[in-house]
Write a protein that holds these residues in place. Structure first.
Motif, PDB file in Angstrom:
ATOM      1  N   UNK A   1       0.867  -1.171   0.000  1.00 25.09           N
ATOM      2  CA  UNK A   1       0.000   0.000   0.000  1.00 25.09           C
ATOM      3  C   UNK A   1       0.909   1.228   0.000  1.00 25.09           C
ATOM      4  N   UNK A   2       0.396   2.386  -0.366  1.00 30.10           N
ATOM      5  CA  UNK A   2       1.244   3.583  -0.318  1.00 30.10           C
ATOM      6  C   UNK A   2       1.859   3.828   1.056  1.00 30.10           C
ATOM      7  N   UNK A   3       1.104   3.477   2.119  1.00 37.73           N
ATOM      8  CA  UNK A   3       1.599   3.618   3.491  1.00 37.73           C
ATOM      9  C   UNK A   3       1.400   2.296   4.217  1.00 37.73           C
ATOM     10  N   UNK A   4       2.448   1.830   4.905  1.00 37.10           N
ATOM     11  CA  UNK A   4       2.354   0.654   5.751  1.00 37.10           C
ATOM     12  C   UNK A   4       2.688   1.072   7.177  1.00 37.10           C
ATOM     13  N   UNK A   5       1.777   0.810   8.103  1.00 40.13           N
ATOM     14  CA  UNK A   5       2.016   1.046   9.522  1.00 40.13           C
ATOM     15  C   UNK A   5       2.376  -0.282  10.178  1.00 40.13           C
TER      16      UNK A   5
END
Length: 734
Positions: A99-103
């Motif tokens: 995904x564009x951001x991974x937490x």
């Protein structure tokens, strides 16, 4: 025709939410993911799914690095083995999608080698007892037998690890983290690595509602500041005290008002600004050691890199527009100081204090300190009114109600001050509920024992420094060297900075006076000199001072001193050289044909001195960075000499220590992209000492040229110190 080559995998931005068990990191991660998903896809990975049992913290972190972080950072989905906590063995295979951001969230998520794969680290912390209670409340009795085992593993993992100190964002979860995620999101937008991926969140800064409400009548400014900000830990008053303290016509120091120069003085002394960092928009930023630290409520952000790069990211683009009825340039924003040692980012070198300062020395001051005000009051001395400024934003619940409460508190304080009473020491939200008291009860400095100052450089050493500076000039290394020194004092009991400033502004009113209270550090300035103004339309203006004579009580002698300054070839040469330097500084970001000098070597007269002042103007080129335009002119040429870069190096070799706040700048960076900054001169810096006393510092100096006479220069720095020292009842050290 050859088949098209596949595009390389897109690497996601990976953000770790780390901390000890029970601190609140899971809540922060889950709610932060929800906020981020408003504009993009987000994957969320919890390390508790991969730890191999209650004694598997270290092993779980290694699994996470190899099977989750490594593939994600290569732009590949991460397939990993989950732990079955019921069966107590490895379970099913799972996949964390790109995904564009991974937490990634969990104890150890930024530990050791993991840091190499991360773009940002958020550390959530809380006291041990609070953490244990939260963990047991959440997980119940199943967790209780394992708390000590797990806590011991956390201690071993974190021992000797600099993760908390090196985190980009730190959340204080002492009182819970319910309100932290929104602040964490705002904090992420200040990190350079996040600028591209968080563009929608950055755009929210331009979705603010700005309000300016006029209230007629102008009460005593001291009473108003004390009522609204007397209880604020961090507060700023940019004080055109000369407008309020002007003497009646016919007195020696009022002749300025009848001259053309006086019109310039009146125009730049029209407004005063009072603000603190309270409310949902409030922030406090400080820069030291190459790191800008920004605190907003329970969230602290560490932005590594140059100060002016950070400033460029938070200021310089128009985020609000003022209503037509509001005449001021300040539309809320950042207020505070830039210290002289920021020259290390603008062509000079960093000059640090001694590694082992003398016993009793104060803590090192930040190179810069600014507070963000989401509400403030602006006093209009020309129109005899004040304006109440507030912000509101749809993304911050309660901000509209806060604005209404602040307006009500200001109305109450305004009415009380006009009636001759003060709502003393109130925070804005509570001011209306605090009983008033007589203005005569405001604290004064007259009851305090006069401090005894010592000189960093005595007469002999200062004159030797002058000789060394002239040798550099004779060798062709500089044309003019603005040499400085400092007077220092230590009081046994705490000196009240507010009372001290009240006395200073009455004794030496100035167009760019200022009072800053920043925790244990206070700044009381009576500066007459503008460093740089950039208005919202991009007009740049600098007004350097070079040439000083002390005022005399005898009108005939005073007139002769003024005439001596006006006809002094040496003082005029000093001023013209700095004008030429500033023309060069402004030209770096200006439209070339707009560079002008509308005022050259004019006389301005103040309560204690006559000054020689010039004005340089230019129009900022479209598309230019306003923060970099400020940096190009910093520090003020009137405090360095010319040429600037080589002369700053010479000064580093001559002066005994760093200048600190002195010779830097004080002012604001407004949300409409305007700024107005003074030069930090005639300024007393006060720092609380650990033993209950106060450490005082007063910088002084003067321009050295080939024609300088050392005795005259020694007398000049005494003249410049006189306004502050005489107010304190102190003498210039022998």
């Amino acid at each position: 025709m050859a088949d098209p080559q596949p595009l390389p995998p897109q690497r996601p931005v990976i953000i770790a939410v780390d901390g000890r068990s029970g601190a609140g990191k899971t809540t922060v991660a889950v709610e932060l993911a929800a906020l981020l998903r408003r504009h993009r896809s987000v994957s969320l990975f919890h390390l508790e799914d991969i730890y191999p049992g209650w004694d598997g913290l270290a092993g779980g972190v290694e699994r996470y690095i190899e099977t989750v972080l490594a593939p994600l950072s290569a732009g590949l989905p991460a397939t990993w083995t989950a732990w079955d906590w019921v069966a107590k063995h490895d379970g099913a295979s799972r996949t964390t999608e790109l995904a564009p951001v991974v937490l990634v969230e969990g104890v150890g998520s930024s530990h050791g080698r993991a840091a190499d794969f991360l773009d940002a680290v958020i550390w959530v912390d809380a006291p041990s007892q609070a953490r244990k209670k939260r963990a047991l409340d959440r997980d119940g009795d199943t967790y209780a037998p394992f708390w000590d085992i797990w806590a011991e593993q956390e201690d071993r993992l974190i021992a000797g690890n600099s993760v908390p100190a090196g985190a980009d964002i730190v959340v204080d979860g002492t009182h819970g983290v319910a309100h932290a995620p929104e602040f964490v999101l705002d904090a992420l937008t200040q990190l350079p690595a996040m600028e591209n991926v968080l563009a929608p969140e950055l755009a929210r800064r331009r979705g603010l509602e700005f309000s300016a409400v006029r209230i007629d009548g102008l009460p005593a400014a001291e009473m108003l500041f004390h009522a609204l900000y007397g209880g604020s830990n961090n507060a700023v008053w940019l004080d055109s005290s000369i407008a309020e303290n002007a003497e009646p016509a016919g007195t020696a120091s009022s002749e300025l008002a009848a001259t053309p120069t006086g019109n310039v003085q009146a125009s730049r002394s029209r407004f005063s600004i009072m603000a603190d960092d309270s409310g949902c928009f409030g922030q406090l930023a400080s820069h030291a050691g190459g790191v800008t630290t920004v605190t907003a409520g329970q969230v602290t952000t560490h932005i590594r890199g140059p100060f002016f790069r950070w400033l460029d990211s938070v200021w310089g683009r128009k985020a609000v527009r003022a209503p037509e009825h509001y005449p001021g340039d300040f539309t809320l924003g950042w207020l505070g100081y830039l210290g002289y040692e920021l020259k290390g980012e603008t062509g000079g070198l960093n000059k640090v204090a001694s590694a082992t300062p003398p016993a009793g020395s104060p803590a090192p001051m930040p190179d810069a300190a600014l507070l963000f005000a989401g509400r403030a009051i602006v006093l209009d001395h020309r129109e005899n009114c004040l304006h109440v400024l507030t912000l509101a934003g749809v993304h911050l619940q309660g901000s509209s109600q806060e604005a209404e409460n602040f307006l009500a508190a200001v109305r109450a304080a305004h009415a009380a001050a006009l009636a001759g009473t003060a709502l003393v020491g109130a925070t804005p939200a509570a001011a209306a509920a605090i009983p008033g008291q007589s203005a005569s009860n405001l604290p004064t400095a007259t009851t305090q024992t006069a401090p005894i100052f010592t000189a960093r450089d005595g007469e002999r050493r200062y004159k030797d420094m002058i000789a060394a500076a002239q040798a550099q000039i004779h060798d062709g290394n500089s044309y003019e060297i603005c040499l400085t020194t400092a007077l220092e004092a230590r009081t046994a009991t705490r000196m009240d900075p507010w009372a001290t400033y009240r006395a200073l502004r009455k004794r030496s009113p100035a167009p760019f006076a200022a009072f800053l209270r920043l925790g244990t550090l206070s700044v009381a300035s009576t500066s007459p000199e503008r460093f740089l103004r950039i208005d919202s339309d991009g007009l740049m203006r600098a007004e350097p001072i070079k040439g000083t004579r002390r005022r005399a009580a005898d009108p005939a002698v005073d007139t002769a001193l003024k005439q001596d300054l006006a006809t002094s070839l040496k003082d005029r040469a000093e001023n013209v050289m700095i004008v030429d330097l500033l023309r060069n500084d402004l030209s770096r970001f200006a439209l070339p044909h707009t560079l002008t000098v509308p005022r050259l070597c004019a006389i301005e007269s103040y309560a204690t001195v006559h000054q020689l002042v010039s004005t340089i103007e230019a129009q900022l080129a479209p598309g230019s960075s306003r923060a970099q335009a400020v940096a190009a002119a910093f520090p003020a040429g009137s405090m360095t000499g010319a040429p600037k870069i080589s002369t700053m190096a010479i000064l580093d070799g001559l002066e005994a220590g760093p200048r600190g706040i002195y010779a830097g700048a004080i002012g604001y960076f407004s949300l409409n992209a305007a700024t107005d900054l003074s030069v930090v001169i005639r300024t007393l810096v006060l720092q609380d000492a650990d033993d209950g006393g106060t450490y005082l510092s007063l910088g002084i100096g003067g321009a050295i040229t080939a024609d300088s006479e050392d005795e005259a220069e020694w007398q000049e720095i005494q003249a410049k110190a006189y306004g502050v020292l005489s107010t304190l009842g102190a003498d210039f050290p022998v």
